[in-house]
Every structure is written in structure tokens, then in C-alpha cells.
Motif scaffolding. Sequence first.
Motif, PDB file in Angstrom:
ATOM      1  N   ASP A 220       6.421  28.136  38.534  1.00  0.00           N
ATOM      2  CA  ASP A 220       6.060  28.824  39.781  1.00  0.00           C
ATOM      3  C   ASP A 220       6.938  30.064  39.883  1.00  0.00           C
ATOM      4  O   ASP A 220       8.164  29.973  39.754  1.00  0.00           O
ATOM      5  CB  ASP A 220       6.317  27.884  40.975  1.00  0.00           C
ATOM      6  CG  ASP A 220       5.727  28.422  42.279  1.00  0.00           C
ATOM      7  OD1 ASP A 220       5.244  29.584  42.293  1.00  0.00           O
ATOM      8  OD2 ASP A 220       5.759  27.675  43.275  1.00  0.00           O
ATOM      9  N   ARG A 221       6.287  31.201  40.102  1.00  0.00           N
ATOM     10  CA  ARG A 221       7.073  32.436  40.239  1.00  0.00           C
ATOM     11  C   ARG A 221       7.767  32.511  41.598  1.00  0.00           C
ATOM     12  O   ARG A 221       8.676  33.300  41.791  1.00  0.00           O
ATOM     13  CB  ARG A 221       6.166  33.668  40.125  1.00  0.00           C
ATOM     14  CG  ARG A 221       5.457  33.806  38.800  1.00  0.00           C
ATOM     15  CD  ARG A 221       4.611  35.071  38.814  1.00  0.00           C
ATOM     16  NE  ARG A 221       3.865  35.228  37.584  1.00  0.00           N
ATOM     17  CZ  ARG A 221       2.616  34.828  37.412  1.00  0.00           C
ATOM     18  NH1 ARG A 221       1.968  34.243  38.403  1.00  0.00           N
ATOM     19  NH2 ARG A 221       2.009  35.012  36.261  1.00  0.00           N
ATOM     20  N   THR A 222       7.266  31.722  42.543  1.00  0.00           N
ATOM     21  CA  THR A 222       7.836  31.761  43.887  1.00  0.00           C
ATOM     22  C   THR A 222       9.256  31.215  43.889  1.00  0.00           C
ATOM     23  O   THR A 222       9.520  30.169  43.287  1.00  0.00           O
ATOM     24  CB  THR A 222       6.977  30.929  44.855  1.00  0.00           C
ATOM     25  OG1 THR A 222       5.637  31.386  44.762  1.00  0.00           O
ATOM     26  CG2 THR A 222       7.465  31.071  46.286  1.00  0.00           C
ATOM     27  N   ALA A 235      11.390  37.659  48.006  1.00  0.00           N
ATOM     28  CA  ALA A 235      10.570  36.634  47.368  1.00  0.00           C
ATOM     29  C   ALA A 235       9.708  37.284  46.312  1.00  0.00           C
ATOM     30  O   ALA A 235       9.296  38.431  46.431  1.00  0.00           O
ATOM     31  CB  ALA A 235       9.687  35.972  48.418  1.00  0.00           C
ATOM     32  N   ILE A 236       9.460  36.556  45.255  1.00  0.00           N
ATOM     33  CA  ILE A 236       8.513  37.025  44.260  1.00  0.00           C
ATOM     34  C   ILE A 236       7.150  36.510  44.702  1.00  0.00           C
ATOM     35  O   ILE A 236       6.973  35.309  44.902  1.00  0.00           O
ATOM     36  CB  ILE A 236       8.880  36.489  42.871  1.00  0.00           C
ATOM     37  CG1 ILE A 236      10.229  37.084  42.464  1.00  0.00           C
ATOM     38  CG2 ILE A 236       7.803  36.813  41.861  1.00  0.00           C
ATOM     39  CD1 ILE A 236      10.805  36.469  41.213  1.00  0.00           C
ATOM     40  N   LEU A 237       6.225  37.393  44.878  1.00  0.00           N
ATOM     41  CA  LEU A 237       4.945  36.972  45.445  1.00  0.00           C
ATOM     42  C   LEU A 237       4.150  36.159  44.440  1.00  0.00           C
ATOM     43  O   LEU A 237       4.131  36.445  43.261  1.00  0.00           O
ATOM     44  CB  LEU A 237       4.155  38.206  45.879  1.00  0.00           C
ATOM     45  CG  LEU A 237       4.785  39.008  47.012  1.00  0.00           C
ATOM     46  CD1 LEU A 237       3.956  40.248  47.290  1.00  0.00           C
ATOM     47  CD2 LEU A 237       4.891  38.165  48.275  1.00  0.00           C
ATOM     48  N   ARG A 238       3.504  35.145  44.947  1.00  0.00           N
ATOM     49  CA  ARG A 238       2.651  34.320  44.106  1.00  0.00           C
ATOM     50  C   ARG A 238       1.368  35.101  43.808  1.00  0.00           C
ATOM     51  O   ARG A 238       0.770  35.688  44.678  1.00  0.00           O
ATOM     52  CB  ARG A 238       2.300  33.056  44.885  1.00  0.00           C
ATOM     53  CG  ARG A 238       1.647  31.973  44.052  1.00  0.00           C
ATOM     54  CD  ARG A 238       1.023  30.965  44.962  1.00  0.00           C
ATOM     55  NE  ARG A 238       2.037  30.295  45.777  1.00  0.00           N
ATOM     56  CZ  ARG A 238       2.654  29.185  45.405  1.00  0.00           C
ATOM     57  NH1 ARG A 238       2.376  28.662  44.256  1.00  0.00           N
ATOM     58  NH2 ARG A 238       3.522  28.615  46.190  1.00  0.00           N
ATOM     59  N   GLU A 239       0.978  35.088  42.554  1.00  0.00           N
ATOM     60  CA  GLU A 239      -0.269  35.755  42.202  1.00  0.00           C
ATOM     61  C   GLU A 239      -1.442  34.863  42.591  1.00  0.00           C
ATOM     62  O   GLU A 239      -1.356  33.646  42.480  1.00  0.00           O
ATOM     63  CB  GLU A 239      -0.315  35.990  40.696  1.00  0.00           C
ATOM     64  CG  GLU A 239       0.513  37.165  40.262  1.00  0.00           C
ATOM     65  CD  GLU A 239       0.187  37.575  38.831  1.00  0.00           C
ATOM     66  OE1 GLU A 239      -0.486  36.834  38.149  1.00  0.00           O
ATOM     67  OE2 GLU A 239       0.626  38.668  38.473  1.00  0.00           O
ATOM     68  N   PRO A 240      -2.520  35.464  43.038  1.00  0.00           N
ATOM     69  CA  PRO A 240      -3.690  34.624  43.320  1.00  0.00           C
ATOM     70  C   PRO A 240      -4.161  33.962  42.033  1.00  0.00           C
ATOM     71  O   PRO A 240      -4.099  34.567  40.974  1.00  0.00           O
ATOM     72  CB  PRO A 240      -4.720  35.624  43.826  1.00  0.00           C
ATOM     73  CG  PRO A 240      -4.248  36.955  43.374  1.00  0.00           C
ATOM     74  CD  PRO A 240      -2.772  36.877  43.220  1.00  0.00           C
TER      75      PRO A 240
END
Length: 241
Positions: A220-222, A235-240
Motif C-alpha cells: 500500500d502506498r498510503t 500522505a502519499i495518495l492512493r492511486e485509483p
Amino acid sequence: MSEIEVVPLELGTFQFADPELAGRKGVVVGYAVRHRDGVFLFDTGFGLGNAELDATYHPVSRPVREVLYDAGIDPQDVTAVANCHLHADHAGQNGALPGVPIHVQSAEWELAHTTDHTVLEWIDAPGADAYLLVDGDHEITASIRIIATPGHTRGHQSVAVTTATGTIVLAGQACYSAGEWEGDPDAIEGRGEAPEPDAYDASIQRLRDLMPIRVYFAHDRTVWKAPTDAKAAPAILREPC
Ligand SMILES: [Zn+2]
Ligand SMILES: [Zn+2]
């Protein structure tokens, strides 16, 4: 003393094999921890070129040395490596840094070498020549500590990094996502898929007991941030997906 820095490394993506998750993409994130005396690398990502794995997971993987260069880190500066566990998506390029010690739990080593656990030729690749088998918690440096977190696999391990502002946890796959860390009961691929769910729960609790200010995940990039640390790191935004 210069402050410790955690650098996320996007090592690759893959497609879930589970029919219920068909079409969904997963991500593999490793981490470099820059510290006063060098760089500690947590996970090396998928290896490259395994027909069976390619057919099942369709991984898109990047050479870890290239990813390090792109992050402004000279691979020569890496002084220690650890894998959260020896599945092929976390330890596939263990041969990329010859001579650098690779810290692995004995229980994980045993699983890899006695069961159908991973792509063994990646684990025992030329260059993966300095394994250090450890049992339980283990100190890498005064501020970087391996924490045994079984559950996803019996020999899973996470990392606790002590910084001037608090403890940072690199969970690996002890917890699948920031959502699962926050208690989302519908989080995919987490506790529900763990072969040892009770151990999985206990391991997450161990990590919570460290009162981390930030938690990073292998899939998870989050980045989870404790409420008091809300302004410390974007925060690193979560990609759709
Ligand atoms: Zn795994
Ligand atoms: Zn994984």
C-alpha cells in the motif's frame, strides 16, 4: 547527528490472481532507510523472468538497483538488507547486492527451503551470498530494529526505526494496508488470507504497542500517520485501482 530518513521505493505492480479480485492491481513497495552510517534496504521486490509467475500475476517489476538510483541512492551505500518474508514479491532480487548481509528469520528460511513457498532460484541467486539468519527481534543499528511479526508467514518480520520525533514502523506484510491498520473489516488480502490469523493479530498488536508516528506498508502506498504527526509528512495518495 543527521536525522534518519525513510524512502519508499516503488518496486513493481502485479495483478491479483484471486478471481474475486480479477482486474485489480497490487503494488510492491520496498523501503530504503538512510542513516548516519549507510542505507538499510527493506525488501527487493519481484525478480525478473519467471514464466509461471508471469502467467499468474503479470508482474511489472523494476530492477532494484535502478529504483535506488532514481531515488538518489547509490546501491554501493546499502550496508544491510532484510526481507519482510521470502515470498517472490519481496525477495526476488536478493542477488542484486552481492556481499551485503540479508537478514531473514530462520523460520522463514526453513519454509523457503522445505515447502513450495517462493521462487527458490531467486532466493539462492548468485549474489545473494550473505544471508544472516536471525530468530526473533534483532538490532540492525542502534536505531533500526527487526521485529518478528509472524502471521502472513511464520517467519515474517517488520522494522522499527527510532527517530528524533518518534518510532516509524515498516510493517512489510504484517498488515496489508493502511485501511486494515485502521481496522477496516473489508480490507482485502490481509488477516483473512493469513495462514496464521491469531499470530497475525498478535503481530499487529506488537506493532501498535510501539506507538508509531508513521506506518509504511509493503502493498500500500498510503502512509498511516498518527494524528499528532499529521503535519510531519505529506500522505502519499492512493492511486485509483
Ligand atoms: Zn507474502
Ligand atoms: Zn507480498
